[in-house]
Design a protein around this motif. Structure first.
Motif, short mmCIF file in Angstrom:
data_model
loop_
_atom_site.label_atom_id
_atom_site.label_comp_id
_atom_site.label_asym_id
_atom_site.label_seq_id
_atom_site.Cartn_x
_atom_site.Cartn_y
_atom_site.Cartn_z
N GLY A 177 46.28 43.60 55.65
CA GLY A 177 46.83 42.35 56.16
C GLY A 177 46.17 41.81 57.41
N THR A 178 45.03 42.38 57.82
CA THR A 178 44.38 41.93 59.05
C THR A 178 43.35 40.82 58.80
OG1 THR A 178 42.65 43.63 58.90
CG2 THR A 178 44.66 44.18 60.14
N ARG A 179 43.03 40.53 57.53
CA ARG A 179 42.08 39.44 57.26
C ARG A 179 42.35 38.87 55.87
NH1 ARG A 179 37.40 40.40 54.29
NH2 ARG A 179 37.23 42.50 53.46
N ALA A 180 41.73 37.76 55.56
CA ALA A 180 41.81 37.10 54.25
C ALA A 180 43.26 36.91 53.81
CB ALA A 180 41.02 37.87 53.21
N ASP A 181 44.06 36.33 54.68
CA ASP A 181 45.48 36.11 54.39
C ASP A 181 45.64 35.31 53.11
OD1 ASP A 181 48.20 36.31 54.97
OD2 ASP A 181 48.20 34.28 55.81
N GLY A 182 46.51 35.77 52.23
CA GLY A 182 46.79 35.07 50.98
C GLY A 182 45.86 35.41 49.83
N LEU A 183 44.85 36.22 50.08
CA LEU A 183 43.92 36.56 49.00
C LEU A 183 44.62 37.43 47.97
CD1 LEU A 183 40.30 37.32 48.93
CD2 LEU A 183 41.71 39.20 48.20
N ARG A 184 44.34 37.15 46.70
CA ARG A 184 44.85 37.98 45.61
C ARG A 184 43.68 38.33 44.72
NH1 ARG A 184 47.44 35.14 41.41
NH2 ARG A 184 46.52 36.37 39.77
N ALA A 185 43.50 39.62 44.44
CA ALA A 185 42.42 40.06 43.56
C ALA A 185 43.02 40.61 42.28
CB ALA A 185 41.59 41.15 44.24
N ASP A 186 42.38 40.27 41.17
CA ASP A 186 42.75 40.84 39.87
C ASP A 186 41.52 41.54 39.33
OD1 ASP A 186 45.41 39.75 39.64
OD2 ASP A 186 44.44 37.80 39.37
N PHE A 187 41.74 42.58 38.53
CA PHE A 187 40.56 43.19 37.93
C PHE A 187 40.71 43.33 36.43
CE2 PHE A 187 43.06 46.93 39.09
CZ PHE A 187 42.86 47.82 38.04
N THR A 188 39.58 43.18 35.76
CA THR A 188 39.50 43.30 34.31
C THR A 188 38.22 44.07 33.98
OG1 THR A 188 38.28 41.22 34.17
CG2 THR A 188 40.68 41.09 33.90
N HIS A 189 37.99 44.27 32.72
CA HIS A 189 36.76 44.94 32.26
C HIS A 189 36.52 46.23 33.06
CE1 HIS A 189 36.28 40.69 31.18
NE2 HIS A 189 35.61 41.12 30.14
N VAL A 190 37.52 47.09 33.09
CA VAL A 190 37.40 48.33 33.86
C VAL A 190 36.41 49.25 33.17
CG1 VAL A 190 38.65 50.35 34.75
CG2 VAL A 190 39.79 48.13 34.66
N ARG A 191 35.32 49.56 33.89
CA ARG A 191 34.33 50.49 33.35
C ARG A 191 34.77 51.93 33.60
NH1 ARG A 191 29.44 48.45 31.66
NH2 ARG A 191 28.95 46.37 32.39
N SER A 192 35.26 52.17 34.81
CA SER A 192 35.72 53.52 35.14
C SER A 192 36.73 53.43 36.27
CB SER A 192 34.55 54.42 35.55
OG SER A 192 33.99 53.95 36.76
N ILE A 193 37.65 54.40 36.29
CA ILE A 193 38.63 54.47 37.38
C ILE A 193 39.07 55.91 37.53
CG2 ILE A 193 40.55 53.87 35.84
CD1 ILE A 193 41.78 52.39 38.36
N ASP A 194 39.20 56.33 38.78
CA ASP A 194 39.68 57.67 39.08
C ASP A 194 40.62 57.59 40.28
OD1 ASP A 194 38.52 59.81 37.37
OD2 ASP A 194 36.66 58.82 37.98
N PHE A 195 41.68 58.38 40.21
CA PHE A 195 42.62 58.51 41.31
C PHE A 195 42.54 59.93 41.84
CE2 PHE A 195 44.58 55.20 38.71
CZ PHE A 195 44.86 54.23 39.66
N GLU A 196 42.91 60.10 43.11
CA GLU A 196 43.00 61.43 43.69
C GLU A 196 44.22 61.50 44.58
OE1 GLU A 196 40.42 64.02 46.82
OE2 GLU A 196 39.29 62.97 45.24
N PHE A 197 45.05 62.51 44.33
CA PHE A 197 46.25 62.70 45.16
C PHE A 197 45.86 63.37 46.45
CE2 PHE A 197 48.32 62.85 40.88
CZ PHE A 197 49.06 61.70 41.03
#
Length: 197
Positions: A177-197
Protein backbone atom coordinates in the motif's frame (compact mmCIF):
# COMPACT_ATOMS: atom_id res chain seq x y z
CA UNK A 1 5.59 -14.48 -25.24
CA UNK A 2 1.82 -14.69 -25.02
CA UNK A 3 -0.12 -12.25 -27.16
CA UNK A 4 -2.52 -10.30 -24.93
CA UNK A 5 -4.83 -9.82 -27.91
CA UNK A 6 -5.12 -13.54 -28.50
CA UNK A 7 -8.81 -14.38 -28.80
CA UNK A 8 -8.35 -18.11 -29.30
CA UNK A 9 -10.15 -20.21 -26.69
CA UNK A 10 -7.79 -21.31 -23.95
CA UNK A 11 -6.99 -24.94 -23.41
CA UNK A 12 -8.60 -26.37 -20.28
CA UNK A 13 -6.89 -24.79 -17.29
CA UNK A 14 -4.79 -27.12 -15.22
CA UNK A 15 -5.05 -26.93 -11.47
CA UNK A 16 -1.70 -25.22 -11.12
CA UNK A 17 -2.54 -23.17 -8.00
CA UNK A 18 -4.21 -26.12 -6.28
CA UNK A 19 -1.33 -28.42 -7.20
CA UNK A 20 1.20 -25.85 -5.97
CA UNK A 21 -0.57 -25.66 -2.60
CA UNK A 22 -0.44 -29.47 -2.32
CA UNK A 23 3.28 -29.48 -3.17
CA UNK A 24 3.95 -26.78 -0.56
CA UNK A 25 2.30 -28.91 2.11
CA UNK A 26 4.33 -31.95 1.10
CA UNK A 27 7.59 -30.00 1.42
CA UNK A 28 7.00 -29.63 5.17
CA UNK A 29 7.01 -33.40 5.86
CA UNK A 30 9.48 -34.27 8.61
CA UNK A 31 9.75 -37.88 7.40
CA UNK A 32 9.44 -39.19 3.87
CA UNK A 33 6.12 -40.76 2.91
CA UNK A 34 6.13 -44.52 2.16
CA UNK A 35 7.47 -45.27 -1.31
CA UNK A 36 6.81 -48.98 -1.99
CA UNK A 37 3.33 -50.08 -3.06
CA UNK A 38 3.12 -52.49 -0.10
CA UNK A 39 4.06 -49.78 2.42
CA UNK A 40 1.62 -47.33 0.82
CA UNK A 41 -1.18 -49.90 0.90
CA UNK A 42 -0.47 -50.70 4.56
CA UNK A 43 -0.47 -47.03 5.51
CA UNK A 44 -3.71 -46.35 3.62
CA UNK A 45 -5.28 -49.54 5.00
CA UNK A 46 -4.66 -48.25 8.53
CA UNK A 47 -6.07 -44.82 7.60
CA UNK A 48 -9.16 -46.55 6.11
CA UNK A 49 -9.80 -48.09 9.57
CA UNK A 50 -8.54 -51.45 8.30
CA UNK A 51 -11.37 -51.77 5.79
CA UNK A 52 -10.22 -53.50 2.61
CA UNK A 53 -13.47 -52.54 0.89
CA UNK A 54 -13.16 -48.83 1.79
CA UNK A 55 -9.54 -48.72 0.61
CA UNK A 56 -10.39 -50.53 -2.63
CA UNK A 57 -13.12 -47.96 -3.35
CA UNK A 58 -10.76 -45.09 -2.51
CA UNK A 59 -8.14 -46.42 -4.95
CA UNK A 60 -10.60 -47.55 -7.63
CA UNK A 61 -9.51 -51.20 -7.52
CA UNK A 62 -11.00 -54.48 -6.32
CA UNK A 63 -10.78 -55.69 -2.73
CA UNK A 64 -8.79 -58.65 -4.03
CA UNK A 65 -6.17 -56.30 -5.51
CA UNK A 66 -5.74 -54.63 -2.12
CA UNK A 67 -5.37 -58.05 -0.48
CA UNK A 68 -2.72 -59.13 -3.02
CA UNK A 69 -0.62 -56.02 -2.38
CA UNK A 70 -0.97 -56.41 1.38
CA UNK A 71 0.17 -60.04 1.12
CA UNK A 72 3.11 -59.09 -1.12
CA UNK A 73 1.74 -61.14 -4.04
CA UNK A 74 1.83 -58.03 -6.21
CA UNK A 75 4.46 -55.32 -5.90
CA UNK A 76 4.46 -53.28 -9.12
CA UNK A 77 1.22 -51.34 -9.65
CA UNK A 78 0.11 -50.20 -13.07
CA UNK A 79 0.41 -46.50 -13.84
CA UNK A 80 -3.11 -45.51 -12.70
CA UNK A 81 -2.87 -47.39 -9.40
CA UNK A 82 0.67 -46.11 -8.80
CA UNK A 83 -0.53 -42.51 -9.23
CA UNK A 84 -3.50 -43.12 -6.90
CA UNK A 85 -1.23 -44.68 -4.25
CA UNK A 86 1.22 -41.76 -4.34
CA UNK A 87 -1.56 -39.14 -4.27
CA UNK A 88 -3.58 -40.77 -1.49
CA UNK A 89 -0.51 -41.55 0.63
CA UNK A 90 0.97 -38.06 0.35
CA UNK A 91 -2.38 -36.34 0.91
CA UNK A 92 -2.89 -38.26 4.17
CA UNK A 93 0.73 -38.35 5.41
CA UNK A 94 1.62 -36.39 8.57
CA UNK A 95 -1.66 -34.47 8.92
CA UNK A 96 -0.51 -32.73 12.11
CA UNK A 97 2.72 -31.47 10.51
CA UNK A 98 0.72 -30.10 7.56
CA UNK A 99 -1.87 -28.53 9.88
CA UNK A 100 0.86 -26.79 11.91
CA UNK A 101 2.50 -25.40 8.75
CA UNK A 102 -0.86 -24.12 7.49
CA UNK A 103 -1.62 -22.55 10.88
CA UNK A 104 1.76 -20.75 10.95
CA UNK A 105 1.23 -19.48 7.39
CA UNK A 106 -2.25 -18.19 8.24
CA UNK A 107 -1.34 -16.52 11.52
CA UNK A 108 2.29 -15.43 11.52
CA UNK A 109 4.68 -16.34 8.72
CA UNK A 110 2.57 -16.08 5.57
CA UNK A 111 3.84 -17.83 2.43
CA UNK A 112 6.23 -17.20 -0.42
CA UNK A 113 4.98 -17.48 -3.97
CA UNK A 114 6.96 -17.77 -7.18
CA UNK A 115 4.85 -17.48 -10.30
CA UNK A 116 5.42 -17.12 -14.01
CA UNK A 117 2.24 -15.85 -15.62
CA UNK A 118 0.76 -13.15 -17.80
CA UNK A 119 -0.06 -10.16 -15.57
CA UNK A 120 -2.54 -7.52 -16.72
CA UNK A 121 -3.26 -4.30 -14.83
CA UNK A 122 -6.15 -1.99 -14.05
CA UNK A 123 -5.15 1.40 -12.69
CA UNK A 124 -5.89 5.03 -13.48
CA UNK A 125 -2.99 6.52 -15.43
CA UNK A 126 -1.02 3.27 -15.58
CA UNK A 127 1.42 3.00 -18.45
CA UNK A 128 2.49 -0.52 -17.57
CA UNK A 129 1.12 -2.86 -20.26
CA UNK A 130 0.31 -6.41 -19.29
CA UNK A 131 3.00 -8.98 -20.03
CA UNK A 132 4.44 -12.25 -18.88
CA UNK A 133 6.47 -11.93 -15.69
CA UNK A 134 8.21 -14.16 -13.18
CA UNK A 135 7.57 -12.87 -9.68
CA UNK A 136 8.80 -14.10 -6.31
CA UNK A 137 7.20 -12.35 -3.36
CA UNK A 138 5.87 -12.96 0.15
CA UNK A 139 2.15 -13.32 0.81
CA UNK A 140 0.87 -11.85 4.07
CA UNK A 141 -0.68 -14.14 6.71
CA UNK A 142 -4.07 -12.49 6.02
CA UNK A 143 -4.02 -13.54 2.36
CA UNK A 144 -2.41 -16.89 3.19
CA UNK A 145 -5.33 -17.59 5.55
CA UNK A 146 -7.87 -16.70 2.85
CA UNK A 147 -6.14 -18.85 0.23
CA UNK A 148 -5.88 -21.84 2.57
CA UNK A 149 -9.49 -21.48 3.74
CA UNK A 150 -10.70 -21.40 0.14
CA UNK A 151 -8.60 -24.47 -0.70
CA UNK A 152 -10.01 -26.32 2.31
CA UNK A 153 -13.56 -25.39 1.32
CA UNK A 154 -13.06 -27.02 -2.09
CA UNK A 155 -12.41 -23.88 -4.15
CA UNK A 156 -11.69 -24.23 -7.85
CA UNK A 157 -8.71 -22.84 -9.69
CA UNK A 158 -10.91 -19.98 -10.90
CA UNK A 159 -11.91 -19.19 -7.31
CA UNK A 160 -8.28 -18.98 -6.18
CA UNK A 161 -6.84 -16.83 -8.99
CA UNK A 162 -8.37 -13.50 -7.85
CA UNK A 163 -7.22 -13.86 -4.23
CA UNK A 164 -3.71 -14.95 -5.24
CA UNK A 165 -3.58 -11.98 -7.65
CA UNK A 166 -4.66 -9.64 -4.81
CA UNK A 167 -1.96 -11.06 -2.53
CA UNK A 168 0.72 -10.58 -5.20
CA UNK A 169 -0.56 -7.06 -5.96
CA UNK A 170 -0.35 -6.10 -2.29
CA UNK A 171 3.21 -7.28 -1.73
CA UNK A 172 4.87 -6.91 -5.12
CA UNK A 173 3.12 -4.17 -7.07
CA UNK A 174 1.85 -1.80 -4.37
CA UNK A 175 4.47 -2.71 -1.74
CA UNK A 176 1.91 -3.11 1.04
CA UNK A 177 0.00 0.00 0.00
CA UNK A 178 2.96 2.40 -0.19
CA UNK A 179 2.73 3.02 -3.95
CA UNK A 180 0.50 2.61 -7.02
CA UNK A 181 -2.70 3.28 -5.07
CA UNK A 182 -5.71 1.61 -6.68
CA UNK A 183 -3.70 -0.74 -8.89
CA UNK A 184 -5.25 -4.14 -9.46
CA UNK A 185 -3.33 -6.98 -11.12
CA UNK A 186 -4.86 -10.12 -12.59
CA UNK A 187 -2.95 -13.07 -13.89
CA UNK A 188 -3.71 -15.64 -16.56
CA UNK A 189 -1.76 -18.14 -18.64
CA UNK A 190 0.06 -19.48 -15.58
CA UNK A 191 3.19 -21.27 -16.75
CA UNK A 192 4.36 -22.25 -13.29
CA UNK A 193 3.59 -21.47 -9.65
CA UNK A 194 5.06 -22.61 -6.37
CA UNK A 195 4.21 -21.77 -2.78
CA UNK A 196 6.36 -22.22 0.30
CA UNK A 197 5.15 -22.23 3.89
Amino acid sequence: MIDSNDTQPLAPRRNRVLDALKRAERKVFTRPAPKSAKAQIEFLYTRAKKSTKALAEQLGVSSRTVQRYRAGQQTKPQKKLHAALVEETESQWQPQVRAQARERAATSSGMMVEVTAYFGFTCTGSSDDGRERTITTPISPTYAAQILQLQEAGATEEDLHPIVAEAITESYFTEWGTRADGLRADFTHVRSIDFEF
